[in-house]
Design a protein around this motif. Structure first.
Motif, short mmCIF file in Angstrom:
data_model
loop_
_atom_site.label_atom_id
_atom_site.label_comp_id
_atom_site.label_asym_id
_atom_site.label_seq_id
_atom_site.Cartn_x
_atom_site.Cartn_y
_atom_site.Cartn_z
N ALA A 29 0.74 -1.09 0.20
CA ALA A 29 -0.09 0.02 0.18
C ALA A 29 0.83 1.23 0.01
O ALA A 29 0.48 2.33 -0.97
N GLU A 30 1.90 1.28 1.03
CA GLU A 30 2.55 2.65 1.13
C GLU A 30 3.73 2.81 0.15
O GLU A 30 4.14 4.00 0.07
N GLU A 31 4.35 1.66 -0.09
CA GLU A 31 5.65 1.85 -1.02
C GLU A 31 5.43 1.56 -2.48
O GLU A 31 6.09 2.23 -3.24
N LEU A 32 4.52 0.24 -2.57
CA LEU A 32 4.38 0.08 -4.20
C LEU A 32 3.08 0.70 -4.68
O LEU A 32 2.92 0.69 -5.85
N ASP A 33 2.22 1.33 -3.86
CA ASP A 33 1.00 2.12 -4.16
C ASP A 33 0.11 1.18 -5.19
O ASP A 33 -0.25 1.71 -6.23
N LEU A 34 -0.14 -0.05 -4.91
CA LEU A 34 -0.90 -0.95 -5.56
C LEU A 34 -2.27 -1.06 -4.96
O LEU A 34 -2.75 -0.30 -4.03
N ASP A 35 -3.01 -1.69 -6.02
CA ASP A 35 -4.45 -1.31 -5.84
C ASP A 35 -5.17 -2.78 -5.20
O ASP A 35 -6.19 -2.70 -4.38
N GLY A 36 -4.23 -3.86 -5.03
CA GLY A 36 -4.77 -4.89 -4.39
C GLY A 36 -3.72 -6.05 -4.12
O GLY A 36 -2.46 -5.68 -4.57
N VAL A 37 -4.03 -7.09 -3.42
CA VAL A 37 -3.04 -7.92 -3.17
C VAL A 37 -3.70 -9.48 -3.18
O VAL A 37 -4.99 -9.67 -2.93
N GLU A 38 -2.73 -10.63 -3.40
CA GLU A 38 -3.17 -11.94 -3.33
C GLU A 38 -2.47 -12.46 -2.12
O GLU A 38 -1.10 -12.36 -2.06
N LEU A 39 -3.15 -13.04 -1.08
CA LEU A 39 -2.39 -13.76 -0.01
C LEU A 39 -2.34 -15.21 -0.39
O LEU A 39 -3.34 -15.80 -0.67
N VAL A 40 -1.03 -15.69 -0.28
CA VAL A 40 -0.89 -16.97 -0.54
C VAL A 40 -0.91 -17.80 0.93
O VAL A 40 -0.38 -17.25 1.83
N ASP A 41 -1.30 -19.03 1.05
CA ASP A 41 -1.53 -19.90 2.10
C ASP A 41 -0.52 -19.81 3.06
O ASP A 41 -0.57 -19.64 4.34
N ILE A 42 0.69 -20.19 2.64
CA ILE A 42 2.01 -20.75 3.24
C ILE A 42 2.49 -19.52 4.03
O ILE A 42 3.45 -19.52 4.84
N HIS A 43 1.92 -18.10 3.68
CA HIS A 43 2.37 -16.83 4.20
C HIS A 43 1.59 -16.45 5.45
O HIS A 43 1.82 -15.47 6.03
N PHE A 44 0.51 -17.17 5.63
CA PHE A 44 -0.25 -16.96 6.84
C PHE A 44 0.41 -17.56 8.11
O PHE A 44 0.51 -18.60 8.21
N PRO A 45 0.60 -16.67 9.46
CA PRO A 45 1.06 -17.40 10.43
C PRO A 45 -0.04 -18.31 11.37
O PRO A 45 0.48 -19.12 11.97
N THR A 262 14.25 -5.33 -3.76
CA THR A 262 14.83 -4.40 -4.75
C THR A 262 14.31 -4.54 -6.19
O THR A 262 13.86 -3.59 -6.71
N ALA A 263 13.88 -5.71 -6.26
CA ALA A 263 13.54 -6.13 -7.86
C ALA A 263 11.76 -5.89 -7.94
O ALA A 263 11.43 -5.09 -9.01
N VAL A 264 11.23 -6.10 -7.16
CA VAL A 264 9.49 -5.98 -7.14
C VAL A 264 9.25 -4.32 -7.19
O VAL A 264 8.41 -4.05 -8.29
N PRO A 265 9.79 -3.44 -6.46
CA PRO A 265 9.54 -2.04 -6.87
C PRO A 265 9.87 -1.44 -8.29
O PRO A 265 9.17 -0.72 -8.71
N ARG A 266 11.04 -2.11 -8.76
CA ARG A 266 11.16 -1.65 -10.28
C ARG A 266 10.16 -2.20 -11.11
O ARG A 266 9.66 -1.69 -12.21
N ALA A 267 9.97 -3.58 -10.94
CA ALA A 267 8.84 -4.23 -11.60
C ALA A 267 7.59 -3.50 -11.60
O ALA A 267 6.54 -3.57 -12.75
N SER A 268 7.12 -3.16 -10.43
CA SER A 268 5.80 -2.64 -10.13
C SER A 268 5.68 -1.17 -10.88
O SER A 268 4.65 -0.98 -11.78
N ARG A 269 6.88 -0.62 -10.93
CA ARG A 269 6.71 0.71 -11.53
C ARG A 269 6.58 0.44 -13.14
O ARG A 269 5.75 1.29 -14.10
N TYR A 270 7.43 -0.59 -13.70
CA TYR A 270 7.41 -0.76 -15.14
C TYR A 270 5.91 -1.34 -15.61
O TYR A 270 5.36 -0.76 -16.74
N ILE A 271 5.46 -2.17 -14.87
CA ILE A 271 4.00 -2.70 -15.28
C ILE A 271 3.13 -1.58 -15.11
O ILE A 271 2.09 -1.50 -16.09
N ARG A 272 3.04 -0.88 -14.23
CA ARG A 272 2.07 0.14 -13.91
C ARG A 272 2.15 1.28 -15.06
O ARG A 272 1.18 1.72 -15.76
#
Length: 315
Positions: A29-45, A262-272
């Motif tokens: 939300a705050e760094e990538l400024d995205l519209d939504g998220v997908e939550l993967v099961d194995i990342h839930f504590p 470091t990789a995902v922020p660059r990819a996010s800007r590019y796809i946006r």
């Protein structure tokens, strides 16, 4: 189209203990400024009700849509199929509570052939000469589609759509034909497609699946300095989705060796940047006398170059 991210993109950071799911949601939300998220099961504590309630409120406060839940299931092994189906059903319950409309699943992988401890001299000799018996692919296909039908029926009762993702050539459902055949054989209106267009061999495969697609993953492996992928031409793939009138989420799905932080922020800007360009082109086409020709392929300039300009400007 809306831009989101799968928590799988940060799997290395989760595994190393550098972030948890709540921190990752804040990053989206705050760094990538995205519209939504997908939550993967194995990342839930945990899937404790209090944790899920607080996670749902956090996403609401941050104005992030929970676009879907992803299950790392495998319906291939027969001895685990019933447990895998129960697992998918559990995550359908979680999705319904969180308000996620889609649960992404896989059909699975062909299980390796098991060797008997002592097959006997004659049988052992014949196997050496003729090789191991091939798996019964028809039976495997039938069993997997039946498991998917049971899960789709369960998802329907909770108002959740099950979305099967094509999972490369090594999966039971890897090609566009297999994807279409699987949805047809399951025969439930509550089983739809999560498209990974980078894994389909050609444009025809993407176009054939479009009428059943409810979610799209933008898989990235080798993110260059400008955010583009060295081996996947995303401007063309996203343009195909736009021409197919896809309006859902495009979820970043990073799998590379570089640190995702470091990789995902660059990819996010590019796809946006690509999505913004496609939106502008649509608006221009709608306001021009010859807009129909733009829809047929004569779309403005080099989308890759324009996306790089967008990405650089948003840094």
């Amino acid at each position: 189209m809306k831009l989101g991210c799968s928590s799988w993109s940060y799997h290395a950071a989760f595994r190393a203990g550098r972030i948890d799911l709540r921190e990752w949601v804040r990053i989206c939300a705050e760094e990538l400024d995205l519209d939504g998220v997908e939550l993967v099961d194995i990342h839930f504590p945990t899937t404790d009700a209090i944790y899920l309630r607080d996670l749902k409120k956090l996403c609401t406060d941050l104005q992030l849509t929970i676009a879907g839940i992803a299950v790392t299931n495998d319906f291939g092994p027969s001895d685990k199929r019933a447990l895998e189906a129960q697992r998918v059903k559990h995550w359908c319950d979680v999705a319904a509570y969180l308000g996620a409309p889609v649960v992404r699943v896989f059909a699975g992988w062909v299980p390796p052939q098991r060797m008997e401890q002592d097959p006997g001299r004659i049988v052992g000799f014949m196997r050496k000469v003729l090789g191991q018996p091939a798996p019964n692919t028809r039976r495997l296909w039938s069993d997997i589609t039946w498991a998917l039908r049971q899960c789709a029926d369960y998802a329907a009762e909770r108002g959740v759509v099950l979305a099967i993702q094509n999972n490369r050539a090594d999966g039971v459902v890897g090609s566009a034909h297999q994807l279409e055949q699987c949805v047809n054989d399951v025969g439930s209106p509550w089983l739809r497609i999560c498209l990974d267009p980078a894994d389909l061999a050609d444009r025809a495969g993407v176009e054939a699946a479009m009428d059943r697609v409810v979610q799209t993953h933008a898989r990235l492996r080798d993110v260059r300095d400008d955010g583009s992928d060295a081996s996947i031409h995303w401007p063309e793939l996203l343009r195909m989705l736009k021409l197919g009138r896809y309006r859902g989420f495009v979820l970043l799905d990073y799998e590379g060796a570089e640190d995702p932080e470091t990789a995902v922020p660059r990819a996010s800007r590019y796809i946006r940047g690509i999505l913004h360009l496609l939106q502008r082109q649509q608006l221009l086409a709608a306001g021009s006398a010859d807009g129909a020709s733009s829809d047929n392929g004569a779309v403005v300039v080099d989308a890759d170059r324009a996306a790089r300009v967008e990405a650089h400007a948003s840094r």
